[in-house]
Scaffold this motif. Structure first.
Motif, PDB file in Angstrom:
ATOM      1  N   ASP A   1       0.777  -1.189  -6.733  1.00 21.10           N
ATOM      2  CA  ASP A   1      -0.731  -0.484  -6.501  1.00 21.10           C
ATOM      3  C   ASP A   1      -1.613  -1.485  -5.820  1.00 21.10           C
ATOM      4  OD1 ASP A   1      -2.641   1.746  -7.247  1.00 21.10           O
ATOM      5  OD2 ASP A   1      -3.496   0.145  -8.157  1.00 21.10           O
ATOM      6  N   LYS A   2      -1.409  -2.834  -5.956  1.00 20.08           N
ATOM      7  CA  LYS A   2      -2.174  -3.773  -5.286  1.00 20.08           C
ATOM      8  C   LYS A   2      -2.138  -3.876  -3.826  1.00 20.08           C
ATOM      9  CE  LYS A   2      -2.718  -8.742  -5.377  1.00 20.08           C
ATOM     10  NZ  LYS A   2      -2.297 -10.266  -5.961  1.00 20.08           N
ATOM     11  N   LEU A   3      -0.703  -3.688  -3.440  1.00 19.16           N
ATOM     12  CA  LEU A   3      -0.456  -3.580  -2.211  1.00 19.16           C
ATOM     13  C   LEU A   3      -0.882  -2.190  -1.590  1.00 19.16           C
ATOM     14  CD1 LEU A   3       3.418  -4.015  -2.299  1.00 19.16           C
ATOM     15  CD2 LEU A   3       1.905  -5.648  -1.551  1.00 19.16           C
ATOM     16  N   LYS A   4      -0.931  -1.235  -2.044  1.00 22.50           N
ATOM     17  CA  LYS A   4      -1.804   0.056  -1.390  1.00 22.50           C
ATOM     18  C   LYS A   4      -3.286  -0.300  -1.402  1.00 22.50           C
ATOM     19  CE  LYS A   4      -2.575   4.723  -2.809  1.00 22.50           C
ATOM     20  NZ  LYS A   4      -4.005   4.567  -3.467  1.00 22.50           N
ATOM     21  N   ARG A   5      -3.781  -0.728  -2.327  1.00 17.40           N
ATOM     22  CA  ARG A   5      -5.210  -1.230  -2.298  1.00 17.40           C
ATOM     23  C   ARG A   5      -5.801  -2.294  -1.351  1.00 17.40           C
ATOM     24  NH1 ARG A   5      -6.825  -3.367  -6.589  1.00 17.40           N
ATOM     25  NH2 ARG A   5      -4.850  -3.412  -7.708  1.00 17.40           N
ATOM     26  N   GLU A   6      -4.899  -3.397  -1.308  1.00 22.31           N
ATOM     27  CA  GLU A   6      -5.511  -4.353  -0.469  1.00 22.31           C
ATOM     28  C   GLU A   6      -4.889  -4.549   0.984  1.00 22.31           C
ATOM     29  OE1 GLU A   6      -5.766  -7.762  -4.193  1.00 22.31           O
ATOM     30  OE2 GLU A   6      -4.597  -8.020  -2.658  1.00 22.31           O
ATOM     31  N   LYS A   7      -3.658  -3.756   0.994  1.00 20.28           N
ATOM     32  CA  LYS A   7      -3.306  -4.042   2.316  1.00 20.28           C
ATOM     33  C   LYS A   7      -3.107  -2.594   3.084  1.00 20.28           C
ATOM     34  CE  LYS A   7      -0.506  -8.098   1.535  1.00 20.28           C
ATOM     35  NZ  LYS A   7      -1.084  -9.009   2.533  1.00 20.28           N
ATOM     36  N   GLY A   8      -3.555  -1.469   2.444  1.00 19.68           N
ATOM     37  CA  GLY A   8      -3.524  -0.304   2.935  1.00 19.68           C
ATOM     38  C   GLY A   8      -2.105   0.370   3.172  1.00 19.68           C
ATOM     39  N   THR A   9      -1.117  -0.054   2.398  1.00 17.32           N
ATOM     40  CA  THR A   9       0.387   0.275   2.635  1.00 17.32           C
ATOM     41  C   THR A   9       0.412   1.997   2.125  1.00 17.32           C
ATOM     42  OG1 THR A   9       0.940  -1.917   2.246  1.00 17.32           O
ATOM     43  CG2 THR A   9       2.780  -0.369   2.131  1.00 17.32           C
ATOM     44  N   SER A  10       1.285   2.546   2.938  1.00 15.05           N
ATOM     45  CA  SER A  10       1.434   3.832   2.402  1.00 15.05           C
ATOM     46  C   SER A  10       2.715   3.637   1.531  1.00 15.05           C
ATOM     47  CB  SER A  10       1.755   4.900   3.545  1.00 15.05           C
ATOM     48  OG  SER A  10       0.569   5.030   4.174  1.00 15.05           O
ATOM     49  N   VAL A  11       2.873   4.423   0.326  1.00 15.92           N
ATOM     50  CA  VAL A  11       3.919   4.109  -0.797  1.00 15.92           C
ATOM     51  C   VAL A  11       4.424   5.519  -0.955  1.00 15.92           C
ATOM     52  CG1 VAL A  11       4.629   3.329  -2.794  1.00 15.92           C
ATOM     53  CG2 VAL A  11       2.605   2.220  -1.497  1.00 15.92           C
ATOM     54  N   LEU A  12       5.886   5.548  -0.702  1.00 16.93           N
ATOM     55  CA  LEU A  12       6.698   6.795  -1.212  1.00 16.93           C
ATOM     56  C   LEU A  12       7.270   6.330  -2.489  1.00 16.93           C
ATOM     57  CD1 LEU A  12       7.568   9.638  -0.554  1.00 16.93           C
ATOM     58  CD2 LEU A  12       9.445   8.609   0.436  1.00 16.93           C
ATOM     59  N   PHE A  13       6.802   6.646  -3.693  1.00 13.62           N
ATOM     60  CA  PHE A  13       7.376   6.474  -4.992  1.00 13.62           C
ATOM     61  C   PHE A  13       8.146   7.180  -5.770  1.00 13.62           C
ATOM     62  CE2 PHE A  13       6.960   5.034  -9.398  1.00 13.62           C
ATOM     63  CZ  PHE A  13       6.739   3.770  -9.507  1.00 13.62           C
ATOM     64  N   ILE A  14       9.191   6.898  -5.760  1.00 16.12           N
ATOM     65  CA  ILE A  14      10.394   7.856  -6.369  1.00 16.12           C
ATOM     66  C   ILE A  14      10.616   7.569  -7.873  1.00 16.12           C
ATOM     67  CG2 ILE A  14      12.922   8.546  -6.347  1.00 16.12           C
ATOM     68  CD1 ILE A  14      12.820   7.469  -3.295  1.00 16.12           C
ATOM     69  N   THR A  15      10.555   8.379  -8.712  1.00 15.59           N
ATOM     70  CA  THR A  15      10.609   8.263 -10.232  1.00 15.59           C
ATOM     71  C   THR A  15      10.864   9.560 -10.904  1.00 15.59           C
ATOM     72  OG1 THR A  15       9.407   7.281 -12.112  1.00 15.59           O
ATOM     73  CG2 THR A  15       8.134   8.545 -10.461  1.00 15.59           C
ATOM     74  N   HIS A  16      11.109   9.242 -12.106  1.00 15.80           N
ATOM     75  CA  HIS A  16      11.323  10.562 -13.056  1.00 15.80           C
ATOM     76  C   HIS A  16      10.288  10.319 -14.120  1.00 15.80           C
ATOM     77  CE1 HIS A  16      13.876   7.280 -14.650  1.00 15.80           C
ATOM     78  NE2 HIS A  16      13.494   7.793 -15.981  1.00 15.80           N
ATOM     79  N   ASN A  17       9.552   9.240 -14.191  1.00 18.84           N
ATOM     80  CA  ASN A  17       8.447   9.296 -15.195  1.00 18.84           C
ATOM     81  C   ASN A  17       7.154  10.089 -14.818  1.00 18.84           C
ATOM     82  OD1 ASN A  17       6.693   8.254 -16.942  1.00 18.84           O
ATOM     83  ND2 ASN A  17       7.948   6.257 -17.307  1.00 18.84           N
ATOM     84  N   LEU A  18       6.843  11.033 -15.239  1.00 19.43           N
ATOM     85  CA  LEU A  18       5.556  11.695 -14.868  1.00 19.43           C
ATOM     86  C   LEU A  18       4.347  10.883 -15.544  1.00 19.43           C
ATOM     87  CD1 LEU A  18       6.819  15.323 -15.507  1.00 19.43           C
ATOM     88  CD2 LEU A  18       6.010  14.269 -13.151  1.00 19.43           C
ATOM     89  N   GLY A  19       4.557  10.059 -16.580  1.00 22.26           N
ATOM     90  CA  GLY A  19       3.520   9.410 -17.088  1.00 22.26           C
ATOM     91  C   GLY A  19       2.908   8.398 -16.187  1.00 22.26           C
ATOM     92  N   ILE A  20       4.065   7.774 -15.183  1.00 25.10           N
ATOM     93  CA  ILE A  20       3.585   6.828 -14.252  1.00 25.10           C
ATOM     94  C   ILE A  20       2.900   7.563 -13.090  1.00 25.10           C
ATOM     95  CG2 ILE A  20       4.551   5.372 -12.584  1.00 25.10           C
ATOM     96  CD1 ILE A  20       6.579   4.281 -14.596  1.00 25.10           C
ATOM     97  N   VAL A  21       3.319   8.621 -12.768  1.00 24.43           N
ATOM     98  CA  VAL A  21       2.928   9.430 -11.722  1.00 24.43           C
ATOM     99  C   VAL A  21       1.433   9.636 -11.817  1.00 24.43           C
ATOM    100  CG1 VAL A  21       2.968  11.491 -10.514  1.00 24.43           C
ATOM    101  CG2 VAL A  21       5.221  10.385 -11.147  1.00 24.43           C
TER     102      VAL A  21
END
Length: 325
Positions: free
Chosen positions: A199-219
């Motif tokens: 999340d820090k990478l996304k906020r500070e560097k503006g990195t677009s993230v494709l996040f793959i998971t099965h955990n809906l709590g994290i999502v």
């Protein structure tokens, strides 16, 4: 926000002597600049195959993209020459894999592959590359990075290895990061640290993230938008809050109902009956039809396509769940 990545009518086939399997059928999928998009679904739903199609790094040589467009910043990755694709991978698009132990070569010290990546994509001297590697390791929160670079993967904990993988992925400051279940097999405390770092990478560097998971709590806590996959197809997509609060596809609704809650008074958790159908099975209609409580003859005869349910909320279902506001 403008799109950094846009996939349209992408088809991935795995061809063997006996079978020609359609492993992925994406009508469309977009990732905006500075956005985090979560891909969720059961094992075998097509999440990692989506990432593989973007990187064009498949787990088997028998898999390949047979149709569609994968547009990245205005360029079709499927039309790029191998040399251009090699440059984009690692410099503009990078990936964090599920298992850092198998991703790091056990015979090389931690610093060696990071230095190699930097020199490959920037052409700087080995001394400068080492300095950049130390800065990247320090950024991901690893103590004494200069000394750490001399250690081997087996000398690090699982959380430390995952941080090394993240450092390797971000050292060239890519515009897009693919995180394929990066917290698998990590304890809860380390999971939280890794998620904070992404999340820090996304906020500070503006990195677009494709996040793959099965955990809906994290999502629910991290992603801006969500795409739910089943059987290699997107069945529901939209803003995370909208999809999780007002799920319209039966599969999404059943996934959410199966999540245990702290104050849960149910004797038994609901389960999704049946099994995930194999991509090798010839199915004419919706792949979820054999498990869906709302199935009809139409579902077994035709494949539903993504259609707008509300603002930016799309579903692929002939009999969606009624919306409750």
């Amino acid at each position: 926000m403008s799109n950094l990545l846009h996939m349209e009518n992408v088809r991935v086939h795995i061809k063997t002597r006996a079978l020609d399997i359609t492993a992925l059928e994406l009508d469309h999928l977009s990732l905006a600049r500075g956005e985090m998009l979560a891909l969720v679904g059961e094992t075998g739903s097509g999440k990692s195959m989506t990432a593989s199609s973007i990187m064009q790094l498949f787990p088997t040589q028998k898999a390949r993209v047979t149709a569609g467009k994968i547009m990245f910043d205005g360029r079709d990755l499927l039309g790029c020459k191998q040399s251009e694709l090699d440059r984009i991978r690692g410099e503009e698009i990078t990936m964090i894999f599920q298992d850092p132990m198998s991703s790091l070569n056990p015979v090389f010290r931690i610093g060696d592959p990071i230095i190699d990546v930097i020199q490959m994509h920037t052409g700087v001297s080995k001394i400068e590359a080492r300095d950049q590697a130390i800065r990247a390791l320090r950024y991901v929160g690893l103590p004494d990075p200069g000394r750490l670079m001399q250690r081997f993967p087996h000398e690090l904990s699982g959380g430390q290895r995952q941080r090394v993988m993240i450092a390797m992925a971000i050292v060239c400051e890519p515009r897009m990061l693919i995180a394929d279940e990066p917290t698998t097999a990590l304890d809860v405390t380390i999971q939280s640290q890794i998620l904070f770092l992404i999340d820090k990478l996304k906020r500070e560097k503006g990195t677009s993230v494709l996040f793959i998971t099965h955990n809906l709590g994290i999502v629910s806590k991290m992603a801006d938008r969500i795409a739910v996959l089943y059987g290699g197809r997107i069945v529901e997509t939209g803003p995370t809050r909208e999809v999780l609060k007002h799920p319209r596809h039966p599969y999404t609704r059943m996934l959410l109902e199966a999540i245990p809650r702290i104050k849960d008074k149910r004797d038994r958790l609901p389960v999704i009956g049946g099994r995930v159908s194999s991509p090798a099975e010839p199915i004419r209609g919706c792949r979820f039809a054999n498990r869906c409580p709302r199935v009809s003859d139409l579902c077994q005869a035709e494949v539903p396509t993504l259609a707008t349910a509300s603002d930016e909320h799309e579903i692929a279902c002939f009999h969606p769940v009624e919306e409750k506001r």
